[in-house]
Design an enzyme around this catalytic site. Structure first.
Site, PDB file in Angstrom:
ATOM      1  N   HIS A 176     -15.362  29.531  14.294  1.00  0.00           N
ATOM      2  CA  HIS A 176     -16.428  30.533  14.307  1.00  0.00           C
ATOM      3  C   HIS A 176     -17.194  30.573  12.983  1.00  0.00           C
ATOM      4  O   HIS A 176     -18.425  30.684  12.962  1.00  0.00           O
ATOM      5  CB  HIS A 176     -15.823  31.907  14.630  1.00  0.00           C
ATOM      6  CG  HIS A 176     -16.785  33.031  14.496  1.00  0.00           C
ATOM      7  ND1 HIS A 176     -16.701  33.962  13.484  1.00  0.00           N
ATOM      8  CD2 HIS A 176     -17.871  33.364  15.222  1.00  0.00           C
ATOM      9  CE1 HIS A 176     -17.695  34.821  13.612  1.00  0.00           C
ATOM     10  NE2 HIS A 176     -18.417  34.495  14.652  1.00  0.00           N
TER      11      HIS A 176
ATOM     12  N   GLU B 182     -19.620  27.857  12.970  1.00  0.00           N
ATOM     13  CA  GLU B 182     -20.800  28.180  13.793  1.00  0.00           C
ATOM     14  C   GLU B 182     -21.843  28.898  12.924  1.00  0.00           C
ATOM     15  O   GLU B 182     -23.034  28.572  12.970  1.00  0.00           O
ATOM     16  CB  GLU B 182     -20.385  29.055  14.982  1.00  0.00           C
ATOM     17  CG  GLU B 182     -21.549  29.513  15.848  1.00  0.00           C
ATOM     18  CD  GLU B 182     -21.347  30.945  16.344  1.00  0.00           C
ATOM     19  OE1 GLU B 182     -20.287  31.249  16.896  1.00  0.00           O
ATOM     20  OE2 GLU B 182     -22.268  31.763  16.133  1.00  0.00           O
ATOM     21  N   HIS B 183     -21.388  29.834  12.114  1.00  0.00           N
ATOM     22  CA  HIS B 183     -22.310  30.518  11.196  1.00  0.00           C
ATOM     23  C   HIS B 183     -22.924  29.525  10.194  1.00  0.00           C
ATOM     24  O   HIS B 183     -24.117  29.562   9.912  1.00  0.00           O
ATOM     25  CB  HIS B 183     -21.569  31.599  10.407  1.00  0.00           C
ATOM     26  CG  HIS B 183     -21.400  32.878  11.151  1.00  0.00           C
ATOM     27  ND1 HIS B 183     -21.890  34.076  10.683  1.00  0.00           N
ATOM     28  CD2 HIS B 183     -20.800  33.154  12.339  1.00  0.00           C
ATOM     29  CE1 HIS B 183     -21.581  35.038  11.539  1.00  0.00           C
ATOM     30  NE2 HIS B 183     -20.916  34.505  12.547  1.00  0.00           N
TER      31      HIS B 183
ATOM     32  N   GLU C 171     -18.422  41.165  10.145  1.00  0.00           N
ATOM     33  CA  GLU C 171     -18.494  41.102  11.611  1.00  0.00           C
ATOM     34  C   GLU C 171     -17.146  41.524  12.210  1.00  0.00           C
ATOM     35  O   GLU C 171     -17.083  42.290  13.169  1.00  0.00           O
ATOM     36  CB  GLU C 171     -18.857  39.668  12.032  1.00  0.00           C
ATOM     37  CG  GLU C 171     -19.036  39.465  13.530  1.00  0.00           C
ATOM     38  CD  GLU C 171     -19.355  37.990  13.881  1.00  0.00           C
ATOM     39  OE1 GLU C 171     -19.743  37.218  12.980  1.00  0.00           O
ATOM     40  OE2 GLU C 171     -19.180  37.628  15.064  1.00  0.00           O
TER      41      GLU C 171
END
Lengths: 448, 448
Positions: free
Chosen positions: A69, A72-73, A149
């Site tokens: 993840h 992905e950022h 997040e």
């Protein structure tokens, strides 16, 4: 409207839909191993361009949870050709929208733009597949974004924390028990080297699926794909994905999570369940129908009828199953008791309904109505080209084939009440389940 | 005898013991990174020769559970210099005994022989550290042996199966949740390549500790160690051990295992607990004493007094804690109810005793008696040279130092009732626990 069609030519209609789908879809592979799926839809001059990687959170190394993840950022940071943030700026400047997400089994990047901007999307997406540049500062900055997040989505959300603890208990060995976003203490330690190692190994044409859907010509898409993606180097010796699988689950598990922030206590039981497998989706189809029957459409479902309408002890019920998963999935039942009804009473009532269902079997009318609804949903879903594109991307990165995707609606329609009951008897084994109670405070009943 | 010494010079006696230990121990490292500990004991002309690897089941890659233990078996297969099975034949022919075992944190190989056979042991052990030869057939044959071992020790033992399921639930992320022997379905897939990869990386002088104990001279041991082990190549770039650690555990877990083969149902609750850490063993010492107080010596313990003697509802009680662990350990409480007492009643009674203990605190006389016992055990243990050798090997492969081992008895003696209660309040947090019920049959009460 569709309810009136019960008994009419279900199979004929369905065949039509599948045939239409098959006609609109072209697939091929590039020499470097990249798979390409083209879905034609000429109703509007737009195109959805997606790259799906066959890599997700469940493929992470121990102790490195969250790296899929975080990467992905980081994919929006920049390359030699496009500076940091430029990717998104170019998409926006061309009137496009974009998205990216990470799951257990895949990571995907989407853009939706005017059809004549497809080459530009491919240029940028292929560029960042192999050419990402990351500084230590990029990684630490983005890691803070991800931690924030996690704070907002998980730490401040009792239901999300509860879900993490339940998943960790449902899986004794498989990494679906580790959250996609990562454990907080492990996210904090991720670094540039972790990100680059993961990136260099898994972000490669031989680990990717390109899905292009919209107002395009497959021949032109192929030419563009060869020009942009075809020149990328594959990762040599990329091994087939192999995740640890579950040992026999032989003891029912329970857990309770107490949090003063809980606004609505509830019971959720999740059973380990078979997923859709290539060439073998029958069991998953029966489970899909079973979930709909038991709790799919609220009060018209078996649980809804009994617990909401008749006994009036539940505010809400649901049953959930998603067969689109590379490895074993979960089948969940949820009961949200009304004020004054204890979690134990809610759970007992849920178990009584299950026992009765296993005893009495499926109401054939209910099944027929449901299958009609499923068919209608399927037909309507075909209007959403982005949804269709997503369906292929998800399936191809979850171990399925194009043929499996196309066969699925028909397999769903072929499910009989006997199939449903066989699936129910198989899946409702408490030894392979976790029962969770989400509780407001310690003075609630003793669930644990 | 030792009971009469309450109030006498505990600290003085202890200091003596530590000083004696310190005098008998020599330690050094070889140039290739191998650590050596020599423990002199000239009472008999024998020597215990041990090689400990800093590698265990909790270091295995996902999906490869059991490889550490399988490799332990394979280490007896042979090298260029000693054929298959010859190692054991030579040890036996020289009047020696041998042993090997695998734990979560280490793998160890022992021989006990006449002191003048030390060089031979070193010759053979150093030879197989880097020179193991394995055929596919060796691996498949030994894998079957291990599967048979698992069948007899685990599959046919409800308590062992129960324990596996509980460990998998206690650890949400850490690999202590995976059994040392391995999950059956994963053992079946282990192959020669897995074994050799693991072997070549981790069986290396820079990942090993040599412990030689008995009728030896440290200077001679050093010469021999340099001759045999000193010429071995280390594994380059061997990274520090890093296992995934636990996220916050925030929900109490329960599980029940029902098996018709269960002869004696019982309750066991395990709390996640701090382990002994280098330079920081105070908490672990308090937990060690706490376990002894609560359930260590059967009926004289807090649980024994109340549940066995007073209420007469338990056949057996115990409390267990082992701080010798690289990562977080477990603190377990066990109650075996008498016939006619339900598991729920047994668990409720156990919780009532715990609550009362947390309320009332430690009986100082009880604590003093216990510490005296612990001290006596420690003094007697020093007579067992093999046990002492093992203690150093375990500690040095579990993240501790020689100084930690030597300080441990004194730290145990320094534990106060306040320390015990602070440790109890810290560890007895149900959110970090798993409560298991081992049940005979389905008509037992509904535990899950």
């Amino acid at each position: 409207m569709y309810l009136r069609q019960v008994g009419l030519g279900v199979v004929a209609l369905l065949t039509l839909a599948v045939a239409a789908a098959a006609e609109n879809i072209t697939s091929f592979s590039l020499d470097n191993g990249m798979d390409v799926v083209v879905i034609e839809d000429h109703r509007a001059p737009v195109v959805t361009h997606m790259v799906w990687y066959r890599i997700g959170a469940a493929d992470e190394q121990p102790g490195k949870s969250g790296i899929a993840h975080l990467l992905e950022h980081l994919m929006f940071k920049g390359t030699e050709n496009f500076g940091p943030g430029e990717f998104s700026r170019v998409v926006a400047a061309n009137g496009g929208s974009e998205n990216a997400f990470t799951s257990y089994d895949y990571t995907g990047y989407f853009q939706r733009v005017a059809a004549d901007r497809l080459a530009l999307m491919m240029e940028m997406e292929s560029d960042r597949m192999r050419g990402l540049i990351l500084s230590d500062n990029d990684v630490t900055t983005e890691r803070d974004v991800v931690l924030e997040e996690r704070n907002s989505r998980t730490e401040n959300n009792p239901g999300a924390l509860f879900s993490e603890q339940r998943m960790a208990s449902l899986y004794l060995n498989h990494h679906y028990g580790i959250p996609i976003i990562g454990w907080k203490h492990e996210i904090k330690q991720l670094n540039r080297r972790d990100a680059l190692e993961f990136y260099r190994k898994y972000y490669a044409p031989n680990n990717a699926v390109l899905v292009v859907a919209g107002d395009v010509d497959p021949v032109e898409v192929r030419q563009l794909a060869e020009r942009y993606y075809g020149q990328l180097q594959p990762t040599p010796d990329l091994m087939p994905r192999h995740r640890p699988s579950e040992p026999p689950q032989i003891s029912p598990r329970r857990l309770s999570y107490v949090d003063s922030r809980v606004s609505q206590p509830y019971i959720i039981r999740t059973y380990l369940a078979e997923e859709r497998n290539p060439g073998d989706q029958k069991q998953a189809a029966a489970l899909t129908i079973l979930a709909e029957l038991l709790g799919g459409s609220g009060i018209s479902s078996v649980l809804g009828q009994e617990l909401q309408l008749k006994q009036k002890i539940a505010l809400h019920v649901s049953a959930y199953y998603d067969g689109l998963s590379l490895d074993k999935s979960g089948f969940a039942l949820v009961v949200v008791p009304k004020e004054g009804i204890t979690l134990q009473a809610g759970e007992d009532a849920m178990d009584a309904v299950l026992a009765e269902f296993l005893e009495n079997g499926v109401d054939e009318d209910h099944l027929a109505r449901l299958k009609m609804q499923v068919r209608a949903d399927e037909i309507y879903a075909r209007d959403n080209i982005q949804g269709i594109a997503r369906r292929y991307g998800e399936a191809l990165t979850s171990g399925l084939t194009i043929a499996d995707v196309q066969a699925w609606p028909e397999i769903l329609q072929s499910v009989t009440s006997e199939d449903v009951m066989a699936a129910a008897r198989q899946v409702f084994d408490r030894r392979r389940s976790v029962t969770g109670w989400l509780m407001r405070s310690d003075d609630d009943e003793g669930g644990e």
